[in-house]
Design an enzyme around this catalytic site. Structure first.
Site, PDB file in Angstrom:
ATOM      1  N   LYS A  13       0.919  -1.277   0.151  1.00  0.00           N
ATOM      2  CA  LYS A  13       0.055   0.081   0.057  1.00  0.00           C
ATOM      3  C   LYS A  13       0.819   1.240  -0.136  1.00  0.00           C
ATOM      4  O   LYS A  13       0.647   2.416  -0.964  1.00  0.00           O
ATOM      5  CB  LYS A  13      -1.002  -0.063   1.135  1.00  0.00           C
ATOM      6  CG  LYS A  13      -1.988  -1.130   1.171  1.00  0.00           C
ATOM      7  CD  LYS A  13      -2.865  -1.088   2.478  1.00  0.00           C
ATOM      8  CE  LYS A  13      -2.022  -0.965   3.996  1.00  0.00           C
ATOM      9  NZ  LYS A  13      -1.605  -2.505   4.224  1.00  0.00           N
ATOM     10  N   ARG A  88     -10.374   0.484   8.615  1.00  0.00           N
ATOM     11  CA  ARG A  88      -9.679  -0.765   8.971  1.00  0.00           C
ATOM     12  C   ARG A  88     -10.980  -1.561   9.807  1.00  0.00           C
ATOM     13  O   ARG A  88     -10.388  -2.516  10.026  1.00  0.00           O
ATOM     14  CB  ARG A  88      -8.422  -0.677   9.845  1.00  0.00           C
ATOM     15  CG  ARG A  88      -7.065  -0.845   9.225  1.00  0.00           C
ATOM     16  CD  ARG A  88      -6.300  -0.713  10.333  1.00  0.00           C
ATOM     17  NE  ARG A  88      -4.804  -1.301   9.924  1.00  0.00           N
ATOM     18  CZ  ARG A  88      -3.744  -0.856   9.216  1.00  0.00           C
ATOM     19  NH1 ARG A  88      -3.954   0.440   8.736  1.00  0.00           N
ATOM     20  NH2 ARG A  88      -2.615  -1.425   9.181  1.00  0.00           N
ATOM     21  N   ARG A 127      11.490  -5.838   5.382  1.00  0.00           N
ATOM     22  CA  ARG A 127      11.485  -4.320   4.963  1.00  0.00           C
ATOM     23  C   ARG A 127      12.179  -3.324   5.741  1.00  0.00           C
ATOM     24  O   ARG A 127      12.641  -3.689   7.040  1.00  0.00           O
ATOM     25  CB  ARG A 127      10.010  -3.913   5.355  1.00  0.00           C
ATOM     26  CG  ARG A 127       9.670  -2.367   5.080  1.00  0.00           C
ATOM     27  CD  ARG A 127       8.176  -2.471   4.794  1.00  0.00           C
ATOM     28  NE  ARG A 127       7.302  -2.318   5.846  1.00  0.00           N
ATOM     29  CZ  ARG A 127       5.987  -2.226   5.917  1.00  0.00           C
ATOM     30  NH1 ARG A 127       5.496  -1.905   4.986  1.00  0.00           N
ATOM     31  NH2 ARG A 127       5.491  -2.081   7.149  1.00  0.00           N
ATOM     32  N   ARG A 160      10.802  -0.921  11.116  1.00  0.00           N
ATOM     33  CA  ARG A 160       9.589  -0.648  12.014  1.00  0.00           C
ATOM     34  C   ARG A 160       9.579  -1.647  13.189  1.00  0.00           C
ATOM     35  O   ARG A 160       9.766  -2.850  12.921  1.00  0.00           O
ATOM     36  CB  ARG A 160       8.298  -0.744  10.946  1.00  0.00           C
ATOM     37  CG  ARG A 160       7.778   0.767  10.826  1.00  0.00           C
ATOM     38  CD  ARG A 160       6.698   0.887   9.790  1.00  0.00           C
ATOM     39  NE  ARG A 160       5.782  -0.185  10.329  1.00  0.00           N
ATOM     40  CZ  ARG A 160       4.344  -0.071   9.479  1.00  0.00           C
ATOM     41  NH1 ARG A 160       4.406   0.444   8.454  1.00  0.00           N
ATOM     42  NH2 ARG A 160       3.513  -1.065   9.856  1.00  0.00           N
ATOM     43  N   ARG A 171      -1.174  -8.689  13.205  1.00  0.00           N
ATOM     44  CA  ARG A 171      -1.703  -7.802  12.434  1.00  0.00           C
ATOM     45  C   ARG A 171      -2.460  -8.466  11.067  1.00  0.00           C
ATOM     46  O   ARG A 171      -3.497  -7.960  10.952  1.00  0.00           O
ATOM     47  CB  ARG A 171      -0.618  -7.086  11.625  1.00  0.00           C
ATOM     48  CG  ARG A 171       0.077  -6.110  12.425  1.00  0.00           C
ATOM     49  CD  ARG A 171       1.617  -5.668  12.330  1.00  0.00           C
ATOM     50  NE  ARG A 171       1.760  -4.941  10.859  1.00  0.00           N
ATOM     51  CZ  ARG A 171       2.856  -4.796  10.356  1.00  0.00           C
ATOM     52  NH1 ARG A 171       3.877  -5.255  10.889  1.00  0.00           N
ATOM     53  NH2 ARG A 171       2.843  -4.190   9.037  1.00  0.00           N
TER      54      ARG A 171
HETATM   55  P1  ADP Z   1       0.366  -2.042   7.823  1.00  0.00           P
HETATM   56  O1  ADP Z   1      -0.585  -1.922   6.802  1.00  0.00           O
HETATM   57  O2  ADP Z   1       1.754  -2.368   6.994  1.00  0.00           O
HETATM   58  O3  ADP Z   1       0.110  -2.843   9.013  1.00  0.00           O
HETATM   59  P2  ADP Z   1       0.113   0.736   8.831  1.00  0.00           P
HETATM   60  O4  ADP Z   1       1.367   1.752   8.993  1.00  0.00           O
HETATM   61  O5  ADP Z   1      -0.917   1.099   7.741  1.00  0.00           O
HETATM   62  O6  ADP Z   1       0.851  -0.371   8.466  1.00  0.00           O
HETATM   63  O7  ADP Z   1      -0.344   0.366  10.262  1.00  0.00           O
HETATM   64  C1  ADP Z   1       0.454   0.121  11.437  1.00  0.00           C
HETATM   65  C2  ADP Z   1      -0.356   0.035  12.673  1.00  0.00           C
HETATM   66  O8  ADP Z   1      -0.902   1.210  13.055  1.00  0.00           O
HETATM   67  C3  ADP Z   1      -1.564  -0.744  12.738  1.00  0.00           C
HETATM   68  O9  ADP Z   1      -0.911  -2.312  12.852  1.00  0.00           O
HETATM   69  C4  ADP Z   1      -2.369  -0.235  13.854  1.00  0.00           C
HETATM   70  O10 ADP Z   1      -1.812  -0.586  15.137  1.00  0.00           O
HETATM   71  C5  ADP Z   1      -2.238   0.944  13.690  1.00  0.00           C
HETATM   72  N1  ADP Z   1      -3.346   1.682  12.575  1.00  0.00           N
HETATM   73  C6  ADP Z   1      -3.219   2.284  11.580  1.00  0.00           C
HETATM   74  N2  ADP Z   1      -3.993   2.622  11.069  1.00  0.00           N
HETATM   75  C7  ADP Z   1      -5.202   2.343  11.739  1.00  0.00           C
HETATM   76  C8  ADP Z   1      -6.664   2.355  11.697  1.00  0.00           C
HETATM   77  N3  ADP Z   1      -7.249   2.698  10.780  1.00  0.00           N
HETATM   78  N4  ADP Z   1      -7.245   1.770  12.744  1.00  0.00           N
HETATM   79  C9  ADP Z   1      -6.642   1.268  13.916  1.00  0.00           C
HETATM   80  N5  ADP Z   1      -5.250   1.121  13.834  1.00  0.00           N
HETATM   81  C10 ADP Z   1      -4.525   1.516  12.914  1.00  0.00           C
END
Ligand code: ADP
Ligand code: ZN
Length: 218
Positions: A13, A88, A127, A160, A171
């Protein structure tokens, strides 16, 4: 034009979002990036989100609601946006519909990237990211020319905190339990285009661009 990009962690993404925002007139909105910035600033939101994120759990909807309302209230959103990593949960998706209704906006397209879980594990654990410019590398698939240093800006690369196998399992569970229903919600509205993201970046982008062109309106 307002877009969403969805997909499990590691589907690409972030990589796609970087290209889409260069090629199309949309502003990138990543709740993950915003939360990481809050953690780096030591703000109250960051302090609250930190433990959830490190372990791979979703941050509570109420926190996400507040950051999205604030972000969507900013003027640059009028140009069009690309939401990455949000919504999400079904709760967040319904909340977004209400927020957009209020300001007379709508979503034009939901891009769903899919890749096998086994490939995701490979991608996530290899990554590396640039501290400064956010460029994305992979130790095997797309290594930096000099190990640990960004090709683009020369800054240090980092891993990360949640890019561990342990956190990835959580996740993925969060994704299949909470985020898949969001996809179904948008499928019912006929907004989803499915893209096989287990291809070279250029090939994935070619499919993405075609889908975006088909909904583009000026
Ligand atoms: P990825 O999609 O690779 O897991 P992101 O950077 O989008 O990485 O998200 C990392 C973390 O941030 C998630 O595992 C969650 O803890 C938090 N997070 C991000 N966006 C949301 C969301 N919309 N709702 C809840 N938690 C979120
Ligand atoms: Zn860099």
């Amino acid at each position: 034009m307002n877009l969403l990009i969805m997909g499990a962690p590691g589907t690409g993404k972030g990589t796609m979002s970087n290209i889409i925002t260069k090629e199309f007139e949309v502003v990138h909105v990543s709740t993950g990036d915003m939360l990481r910035a809050s953690i780096a600033n030591g703000s109250p939101v960051g302090l609250e989100a930190q433990n959830y994120m490190t372990s791979g759990k979703l941050v509570p909807d109420s926190i996400i609601h507040d950051i999205i309302v604030e972000r969507l209230g900013q003027k640059d959103m009028d140009a069009g946006f690309l939401m990455d990593g949000y919504p999400r949960t079904l709760e967040q998706a319904k909340d977004l519909s209400l927020i957009l209704d209020e300001v007379g906006k709508k979503i034009d397209l939901v891009i769903n990237l899919y890749v096998d879980d086994e490939v995701l594990k490979e991608r996530i654990t290899g990554r590396r990211l640039c501290k400064k410019c956010g460029a994305i590398y992979h130790t095997k698939n797309s290594p930096a020319k000099v190990e640990g240093i960004c090709d683009v800006c020369g800054s240090e690369l980092y891993t990360r905190k949640d890019d561990t196998l342990e956190s990835l399992v959580t996740r993925l569970n969060e994704y299949y339990g909470n985020t898949k229903p969001v996809l179904d919600y948008y499928k019912e509205q006929n907004l989803v285009v499915e893209i096989n993201a287990d291809q070279a970046v250029e090939a994935v982008f070619a499919e993405v661009a075609k889908a975006i062109e088909s909904v583009k309106h000026d």
